[in-house]
Design a protein around this motif. Structure first.
Motif, short mmCIF file in Angstrom:
data_model
loop_
_atom_site.label_atom_id
_atom_site.label_comp_id
_atom_site.label_asym_id
_atom_site.label_seq_id
_atom_site.Cartn_x
_atom_site.Cartn_y
_atom_site.Cartn_z
N LYS A 74 0.90 -1.01 -0.02
CA LYS A 74 0.05 0.05 0.05
C LYS A 74 0.93 1.37 0.00
O LYS A 74 0.67 2.25 -1.01
N GLN A 75 1.67 1.32 0.90
CA GLN A 75 2.60 2.65 1.30
C GLN A 75 3.65 2.56 -0.01
O GLN A 75 3.73 3.65 -0.63
N PRO A 76 4.19 1.72 -0.32
CA PRO A 76 5.40 1.90 -1.41
C PRO A 76 4.71 2.19 -2.72
O PRO A 76 5.35 2.98 -3.52
N THR A 77 3.47 1.58 -2.91
CA THR A 77 2.62 2.07 -4.18
C THR A 77 2.52 3.39 -4.15
O THR A 77 2.60 4.11 -5.34
N GLN A 78 2.17 4.08 -3.27
CA GLN A 78 2.03 5.28 -3.16
C GLN A 78 3.17 6.02 -3.65
O GLN A 78 3.23 7.16 -4.50
N ARG A 79 4.19 5.63 -3.05
CA ARG A 79 5.72 6.49 -3.34
C ARG A 79 6.07 6.11 -4.99
O ARG A 79 6.19 6.90 -5.65
N TYR A 80 5.66 4.99 -5.28
CA TYR A 80 5.79 4.52 -6.78
C TYR A 80 5.16 5.44 -7.79
O TYR A 80 5.42 6.01 -8.76
N LEU A 81 3.76 5.78 -7.26
CA LEU A 81 2.78 6.80 -7.99
C LEU A 81 3.36 8.14 -8.29
O LEU A 81 3.25 8.58 -9.16
N GLN A 82 3.78 8.55 -7.15
CA GLN A 82 4.40 9.87 -7.06
C GLN A 82 5.70 9.94 -7.98
O GLN A 82 5.75 11.00 -8.75
#
Ligand code: ADP
Length: 458
Positions: free
Chosen positions: A445-453
């Motif tokens: 969940k969190q790492p995906t947010q970072r990748y999306l950024q």
């Protein structure tokens, strides 16, 4: 891509990140070669696409399918060299040619079928050539992201190999080997963003010691270089619903004991109530092979049991461990399986009490995260992603494992002996450790947010 085409953690990352992106409403397709030894499940032939290689346009068949609910495009090459009919994912003498062919064919397939991705996410040197090729082939609006899973592997080659896919050599010259070209370096230079798989490893590869010759390139591009900690796919790795376990269990459940018994039975260990130390790993020098063997001996000496699941792409190492397995065949407290066995990996995470990861370096490491989720307590060397994810119970509150700093036998003993002692003498603390680990969030969940950024960064 796990679980079908899996060698190590990269496969888990491709599955886990893709599933989370889909869950968050994005459109994802994973492009894979059609390896001859892999069963992709039901797939459909959708197009014939030609791709350029060594002055000839070669035919490829494009297949579509689903792997664990993720859409995949699978490219079957009909080149005379049959690049993906080798019965293996990696490890051929012409690996660079194979993956250069694949990189060019993958982009050609996207172009010819009218796909206009916003993001091309490349993994390791095998796909890194897509970064410079994407520019050349007209993917003008696509953001190119490269994830480096292990900087030890860079894809070194000569000018001729690059010319076969019409790849410009500019910028790809290896910094320390004249006349040699470096595909990972090309990826770093031409990608919009470069990621490695933990913040600590991101720092380590910027140093001369850790960068394996690419530290200078990374420092020059440090404005677009990031450490994003991997997650695990918590649906795939879920001890409560895992179909590969004899019985599912949740945090605090006594049913975990049944998995321990099943593991002892499967590995022909005696069924006494001794602490089991597990190890699930590729058997390569990076993983601290001498320390794994030392852990085995020390565990038995301290009254525990040891199970190893691992295989090696290096014949000498495989042979060395075969001999070790043979010498232990009558020992009821140690057992080795030297193959790739997905089901046994799950049973070791679920049935062992501790998991040893004594790596010399470790970009992220997933086994310690899976172990936490399955209630096995990690014992790790403090390096790379292991240092980012495991907190020693004597140094941090709340701790979630046992750590050591120096990769030597004293280091292992320091952490292993404390772990075994805690298991034996402090069952309440041990229970807390298990429950902390099982309840922590190591999902994507969190790492995906970072990748999306990063996918949308300028
Ligand atoms: P690496 O990518 O360096 O191999 P990671 O810890 O990131 O290390 O990922 C290893 C992955 O491969 C984990 O999912 C682990 O369970 C799996 N694995 C390693 N060896 C085996 C094996 N012999 N059988 C089954 N799974 C394995």
């Amino acid at each position: 891509m796990a679980p079908v085409a899996k060698v190590g953690g990269l496969a888990d990352v491709v599955l886990g990140l893709s599933r989370e992106l889909l869950k968050q409403g994005h459109c994802v397709e994973v492009v894979l070669p059609k390896y001859d030894h892999i069963n992709y499940g039901p797939i459909e032939r959708v197009a014939e696409v030609e791709s350029y290689y060594d002055e000839i346009w070669h035919k490829n068949t494009l297949w579509e399918g689903m792997i664990c609910d993720v859409p995949v495009l699978i490219i079957e090459d009909h080149s005379p060299k049959k690049f993906f009919s080798r019965g293996t994912v990696y490890g051929c003498v012409d690996d660079v040619d194979r993956f250069l062919y694949f990189s060019r064919a993958a982009l050609q397939c996207l172009l010819n079928t009218g796909r206009k991705p916003d993001v091309l996410h490349l993994h390791d040197w095998h796909a890194a050539a897509c970064a410079p090729l994407a520019n050349k082939l007209g993917f003008d609006s696509a953001k190119v992201i490269l994830t480096i899973h292990n900087i030890e592997h860079q894809g070194l080659t000569d000018r001729k190999a690059l010319e076969k896919v019409e790849l410009e050599t500019t910028g790809l010259e290896d910094d320390s080997r004249p006349g040699t070209f470096n595909l990972l370096k090309g990826g770093i230079i031409y990608a919009n963003q470069v990621v490695t798989v933990s913040p600590r490893y991101a720092q380590e590869v910027l140093t001369k010691e850790g960068g394996r010759g690419l530290d200078g390139t990374l420092r020059r591009h440090s404005h677009k270089f990031h450490g994003v900690l991997n997650g695990i796919d918590t649906t795939y790795w879920n001890p409560a619903t895992d179909p590969l376990l004899p019985i599912g269990f949740e945090s605090g459940s006594p049913k975990r004991k049944a998995c321990k018994r099943a593991l002892q039975q499967r590995m022909a260990l005696s069924d006494e109530d001794r602490p089991i130390v597990g190890c699930v790993t590729r058997l390569v020098p990076q993983k601290g092979l001498g320390l794994i063997k030392h852990t085995l001996k020390q565990t038995i000496k301290m009254g525990g049991q040891f199970v190893l699941l691992g295989s090696s792409p290096i014949p000498e190492i495989q042979h060395e461990f075969e001999q070790l397995r043979h010498s232990l065949r009558c020992n009821p407290h140690a057992s080795l399986c030297l193959h790739h066995r997905e089901d046994l990996a799950h049973l070791i995470f679920a049935g062992s009490d501790m998991l040893i990861v004594p790596s010399l370096f470790e970009p992220c490491g997933l086994t310690q995260l899976i172990a936490l989720r399955y209630g096995s307590i990690p014992i790790v060397r403090r390096t790379g992603g292991l240092a980012d994810t495991i907190r020693d119970i004597d140094d941090d509150t709340p701790g979630n494992g046992f750590c050591f700093d120096y990769p030597d036998t004293q280091g292992v003993n320091y952490a292993l002996n404390r772990a075994l002692k805690t298991w034996k003498k402090q069952p309440k603390i041990w229970k807390e450790l298990i429950s902390n680990g099982m309840n922590a969030d190591h999902s994507w969940k969190q790492p995906t947010q970072r990748y999306l950024q990063l996918y949308t960064a300028n």
